[in-house]
Design a protein around this motif. Sequence first.
Motif, PDB file in Angstrom:
ATOM      1  N   TRP A  30       2.296   8.037  14.468  1.00 43.69           N
ATOM      2  CA  TRP A  30       2.550   6.540  14.259  1.00 43.69           C
ATOM      3  C   TRP A  30       3.975   6.229  15.109  1.00 43.69           C
ATOM      4  O   TRP A  30       4.288   4.970  15.457  1.00 43.69           O
ATOM      5  CB  TRP A  30       2.930   6.498  12.785  1.00 43.69           C
ATOM      6  CG  TRP A  30       1.582   6.404  11.776  1.00 43.69           C
ATOM      7  CD1 TRP A  30       1.371   7.133  10.877  1.00 43.69           C
ATOM      8  CD2 TRP A  30       1.016   5.192  12.068  1.00 43.69           C
ATOM      9  NE1 TRP A  30      -0.077   6.827  10.525  1.00 43.69           N
ATOM     10  CE2 TRP A  30      -0.185   5.640  11.032  1.00 43.69           C
ATOM     11  CE3 TRP A  30       0.560   3.947  12.780  1.00 43.69           C
ATOM     12  CZ2 TRP A  30      -1.307   4.761  10.965  1.00 43.69           C
ATOM     13  CZ3 TRP A  30      -0.204   3.382  12.509  1.00 43.69           C
ATOM     14  CH2 TRP A  30      -1.321   3.638  11.636  1.00 43.69           C
ATOM     15  N   ALA A  38      -2.389   0.629   4.000  1.00 46.38           N
ATOM     16  CA  ALA A  38      -1.051   1.059   3.517  1.00 46.38           C
ATOM     17  C   ALA A  38      -0.027  -0.100   3.060  1.00 46.38           C
ATOM     18  O   ALA A  38       0.782   0.147   2.431  1.00 46.38           O
ATOM     19  CB  ALA A  38      -0.617   1.912   4.281  1.00 46.38           C
ATOM     20  N   ALA A  96      -7.196   3.840  12.693  1.00 43.64           N
ATOM     21  CA  ALA A  96      -5.635   3.874  12.413  1.00 43.64           C
ATOM     22  C   ALA A  96      -5.302   2.548  11.676  1.00 43.64           C
ATOM     23  O   ALA A  96      -4.329   2.389  10.867  1.00 43.64           O
ATOM     24  CB  ALA A  96      -4.992   4.233  13.633  1.00 43.64           C
ATOM     25  N   GLU A 140      -6.518   1.728   8.209  1.00 45.38           N
ATOM     26  CA  GLU A 140      -5.735   2.612   7.365  1.00 45.38           C
ATOM     27  C   GLU A 140      -4.231   1.997   7.123  1.00 45.38           C
ATOM     28  O   GLU A 140      -3.706   2.019   6.137  1.00 45.38           O
ATOM     29  CB  GLU A 140      -5.611   4.020   7.568  1.00 45.38           C
ATOM     30  CG  GLU A 140      -6.881   4.605   7.783  1.00 45.38           C
ATOM     31  CD  GLU A 140      -6.810   6.313   7.991  1.00 45.38           C
ATOM     32  OE1 GLU A 140      -5.940   6.731   7.710  1.00 45.38           O
ATOM     33  OE2 GLU A 140      -7.760   6.866   8.194  1.00 45.38           O
ATOM     34  N   PHE A 141      -3.614   1.709   8.476  1.00 42.05           N
ATOM     35  CA  PHE A 141      -2.358   1.020   8.242  1.00 42.05           C
ATOM     36  C   PHE A 141      -2.436  -0.164   7.473  1.00 42.05           C
ATOM     37  O   PHE A 141      -1.453  -0.449   6.775  1.00 42.05           O
ATOM     38  CB  PHE A 141      -2.072   0.593   9.696  1.00 42.05           C
ATOM     39  CG  PHE A 141      -0.530  -0.061   9.827  1.00 42.05           C
ATOM     40  CD1 PHE A 141       0.642   0.730   9.930  1.00 42.05           C
ATOM     41  CD2 PHE A 141      -0.549  -1.248   9.774  1.00 42.05           C
ATOM     42  CE1 PHE A 141       1.670   0.026   9.916  1.00 42.05           C
ATOM     43  CE2 PHE A 141       0.691  -2.072   9.707  1.00 42.05           C
ATOM     44  CZ  PHE A 141       1.725  -1.254   9.948  1.00 42.05           C
ATOM     45  N   ARG A 171      -3.876   5.425  -3.500  1.00 42.83           N
ATOM     46  CA  ARG A 171      -4.981   4.879  -2.556  1.00 42.83           C
ATOM     47  C   ARG A 171      -6.011   4.537  -3.705  1.00 42.83           C
ATOM     48  O   ARG A 171      -6.988   3.486  -3.508  1.00 42.83           O
ATOM     49  CB  ARG A 171      -5.611   6.155  -1.998  1.00 42.83           C
ATOM     50  CG  ARG A 171      -4.699   6.579  -0.556  1.00 42.83           C
ATOM     51  CD  ARG A 171      -5.318   7.436   0.295  1.00 42.83           C
ATOM     52  NE  ARG A 171      -4.324   7.673   1.370  1.00 42.83           N
ATOM     53  CZ  ARG A 171      -4.597   8.562   2.473  1.00 42.83           C
ATOM     54  NH1 ARG A 171      -5.781   9.317   2.521  1.00 42.83           N
ATOM     55  NH2 ARG A 171      -3.730   8.859   3.268  1.00 42.83           N
ATOM     56  N   HIS A 182       0.243   8.147   3.548  1.00 39.43           N
ATOM     57  CA  HIS A 182      -0.654   7.363   3.264  1.00 39.43           C
ATOM     58  C   HIS A 182      -1.893   7.183   4.029  1.00 39.43           C
ATOM     59  O   HIS A 182      -2.829   6.435   3.630  1.00 39.43           O
ATOM     60  CB  HIS A 182      -0.225   6.122   3.048  1.00 39.43           C
ATOM     61  CG  HIS A 182       1.154   6.168   2.072  1.00 39.43           C
ATOM     62  ND1 HIS A 182       1.901   5.053   1.869  1.00 39.43           N
ATOM     63  CD2 HIS A 182       1.384   6.766   0.964  1.00 39.43           C
ATOM     64  CE1 HIS A 182       2.804   5.395   0.880  1.00 39.43           C
ATOM     65  NE2 HIS A 182       2.162   6.390   0.366  1.00 39.43           N
ATOM     66  N   THR A 183      -1.855   7.910   5.436  1.00 38.05           N
ATOM     67  CA  THR A 183      -3.004   7.724   6.242  1.00 38.05           C
ATOM     68  C   THR A 183      -3.429   8.969   6.732  1.00 38.05           C
ATOM     69  O   THR A 183      -2.670  10.142   6.165  1.00 38.05           O
ATOM     70  CB  THR A 183      -2.688   6.645   7.592  1.00 38.05           C
ATOM     71  OG1 THR A 183      -1.639   7.422   8.293  1.00 38.05           O
ATOM     72  CG2 THR A 183      -2.211   5.522   6.911  1.00 38.05           C
ATOM     73  N   SER A 184      -4.318   9.078   7.526  1.00 35.31           N
ATOM     74  CA  SER A 184      -4.862  10.479   8.209  1.00 35.31           C
ATOM     75  C   SER A 184      -4.318  10.930   9.549  1.00 35.31           C
ATOM     76  O   SER A 184      -4.755  11.516  10.282  1.00 35.31           O
ATOM     77  CB  SER A 184      -6.396  10.458   8.093  1.00 35.31           C
ATOM     78  OG  SER A 184      -6.889   9.424   8.810  1.00 35.31           O
TER      79      SER A 184
END
Length: 296
Positions: free
Chosen positions: A40, A61, A54, A57-58, A178, A32-34
């Motif tokens: 992680w 998510a 990060a 994006e977290f 997304r 779900h993230t880059s």
Amino acid sequence: MDELHGDRDSLAAQLRSLRLRRGLTLSALARHTSYSRSSWERYLNGKALPPRAAITEFAAAVGVPATALLIQREQEQDGRRPGSRGPLPHEESAAPGRHVPSEAPQHEGPAEAAPPSGPSRTRTALVSAVSACTALVAGILIGGWIFGGNEAEGQNREKARNEPQCREFECRDKDSQRTGCHIGAWTAAATWSGRTYIELRYSPGCRSAWARITDAHVDDTARVEGPRGARNERSVTYENDTYSPMVEAPYPASARACGVIKGKETCTSAGGPSPMPPALTDEREPARKPAPAGSG
């Protein structure tokens, strides 16, 4: 667990708590993230401070705003913790009652009076109060999101349901989660390849489709085929299920799903006009239909 990872009020502890509430694995976070699964693992165990991107994006998510997490990250980067009342790093303040030593070097010329200590103490107290208030607000917001996460997630789902982020050709090559297209999606066609379940997932709101395979193996592939030769695919890299990026599909019958399972290709029929029971509507919950008898 918190004793193993450090301060239970740390950023890493907050991230772990939000991830567990959301039910996401490290592999799911990577999808779900880059950022990778190993990244992680370091961020959530407090081995490294995650970048601002990060954190953003977290938060997307797990379905919470990123502001409080970013505030806490900046505090930890500066060497502080939420709730600390000390002065900012590298800032020195005179202790109450402290006087300039008489041995201090003096400039030549007329003597200058030392600045009064009152304003210095006032400035230090003001900085400490601002820091404490910021930490208090961050703690309240994060606590509210942790214990009231369902409300925030519900608001995010409602927004995604009312305002899809793409439609038809705009959705090609994009991820259904997304863009919010997985909300309200249903299975339009399905088939089996051994014990692997292959589905054609359809979003009436986004007018797009994608393929999903469940109980597959690493390197097995989910592929969706749409009108005018449009197609997208994705292979399993972790765990045992995956779904492809989307293609435009003005109606379910304009697409079909295929799975390449252990090198063998199996495809569904074109999508039907109504959901197949049971209609799962969330890609975070892979289909767990029992395999047909004799499927191996």
